[in-house]
Write an enzyme that holds these catalytic residues in place. Structure first.
Site, short mmCIF file in Angstrom:
data_model
loop_
_atom_site.label_atom_id
_atom_site.label_comp_id
_atom_site.label_asym_id
_atom_site.label_seq_id
_atom_site.Cartn_x
_atom_site.Cartn_y
_atom_site.Cartn_z
N SER A 133 -6.82 0.97 6.07
CA SER A 133 -8.10 0.01 6.72
C SER A 133 -8.97 1.23 8.16
O SER A 133 -7.35 2.13 7.89
CB SER A 133 -7.13 -0.69 7.57
OG SER A 133 -6.77 -1.79 6.51
N1 SAH Z 1 -3.32 -1.71 6.04
C1 SAH Z 1 -3.26 -0.62 4.59
C2 SAH Z 1 -4.85 -1.15 3.80
C3 SAH Z 1 -4.47 -2.61 3.00
S1 SAH Z 1 -6.24 -2.45 1.77
C4 SAH Z 1 -3.00 0.85 4.86
O1 SAH Z 1 -3.44 1.00 6.73
O2 SAH Z 1 -3.09 0.92 4.05
C5 SAH Z 1 -5.48 -4.06 1.00
C6 SAH Z 1 -4.15 -3.60 0.31
O3 SAH Z 1 -4.31 -5.68 -0.02
C7 SAH Z 1 -4.96 -2.91 -1.17
O4 SAH Z 1 -4.11 -2.17 -1.24
C8 SAH Z 1 -4.85 -4.38 -2.25
O5 SAH Z 1 -4.46 -3.48 -3.79
C9 SAH Z 1 -3.70 -5.40 -1.78
N2 SAH Z 1 -4.12 -6.90 -2.20
C10 SAH Z 1 -4.94 -7.40 -3.00
N3 SAH Z 1 -4.38 -8.19 -2.83
C11 SAH Z 1 -3.54 -8.11 -2.96
C12 SAH Z 1 -2.13 -9.57 -3.60
N4 SAH Z 1 -2.53 -10.67 -4.49
N5 SAH Z 1 -1.13 -8.85 -3.18
C13 SAH Z 1 -0.73 -7.78 -2.55
N6 SAH Z 1 -1.73 -7.49 -1.92
C14 SAH Z 1 -2.60 -7.33 -2.58
#
Ligand code: SAH
Length: 212
Positions: free
Chosen positions: A57
């Site tokens: 992010s």
């Molecule tokens: N905060 C993280 C970025 C997250 S992006 C960082 O700083 O790197 C959002 C993430 O949510 C992605 O990796 C995606 O695969 C995950 N995601 C989507 N649906 C999800 C679910 N149901 N359970 C767990 N993770 C999920």
């Protein structure tokens, strides 16, 4: 921006005030969480691709979320959407307590685990699964943070939040969301803060966007 110090100065300029959050950004090396060929952009205030269609992010967005979460030392946090593991590390730098983080994609979870281990974050526990139902085995949590978009707050997650606890999530449609902070009072969550206009990848899961 080329350093953590410059990034933090930038975050202050764009309105981030919480000293605890700013200090955490000074401590965590973001370059360790991005792919090798993108390391030179590690301190730009941008989201960057981390593979599998996902991103680390944007620092400003993470800072907003962590501010809205009102983190303090000693709080137990559940994070949904580990991604690179960067936000989990920032969270731990503030709470200094176990952080539970769930990622749907095994490859990303495994990579985040390795990065966090290499950097010595032994109290961050990475789980593989559908975090849209929370993580009942370690509940309750004082704070819950979603890093991917939800149409609404999943009821099982409300159950896993302590009374007086805070939940922050991007709530809206597939293409546009507001960051919303909720507080649990009398067993239900009530909205306490809203910052408009963000775009997150969707939560894919039982309480996410199933047909994405
Ligand atoms: N905060 C993280 C970025 C997250 S992006 C960082 O700083 O790197 C959002 C993430 O949510 C992605 O990796 C995606 O695969 C995950 N995601 C989507 N649906 C999800 C679910 N149901 N359970 C767990 N993770 C999920």
């Amino acid at each position: 921006m080329r350093s953590r110090e410059e990034l933090v100065e930038h975050l202050k300029r764009v309105g981030i005030r919480d000293e605890k959050v700013l200090r955490a950004f000074l401590r965590v090396p973001r370059e360790e969480f991005v792919p090798e060929h993108l390391k030179k952009y590690a301190y730009a205030d941008d989201a960057l691709p981390i593979g599998f269609g996902q991103t680390i992010s944007q620092p400003y967005t993470i800072a907003c979320m962590l501010e809205m979460l009102r983190l303090e030392e000693g709080l137990k946090v559940l994070e949904v959407g580990t991604g690179s593991g960067y936000t989990a590390a920032l969270t731990y730098e503030i709470t200094r307590s176990p952080v539970y983080t769930v990622e749907r994609l095994p490859e990303l979870a495994e990579r985040a685990r390795k990065t966090l281990q290499r950097l010595g974050y032994t109290e961050i526990h990475v789980f593989i699964g559908d975090g849209s139902v929370g993580l009942p085995e370690h509940a309750p949590y004082d704070r819950i943070i979603f890093h991917a978009a939800l149409p609404s707050v999943p009821p099982p997650v409300v159950e896993q939040l302590t009374e007086g606890g805070i939940l922050v999530a991007p709530i809206g449609s597939l293409h546009y969301q507001d960051l919303v902070a909720y507080k649990k009072r009398g067993g239900a969550v009530v909205e306490v803060e809203r910052r408009e206009g963000f775009v997150f990848v969707p939560v894919v899961g039982e309480y996410g966007f199933r047909h994405y």
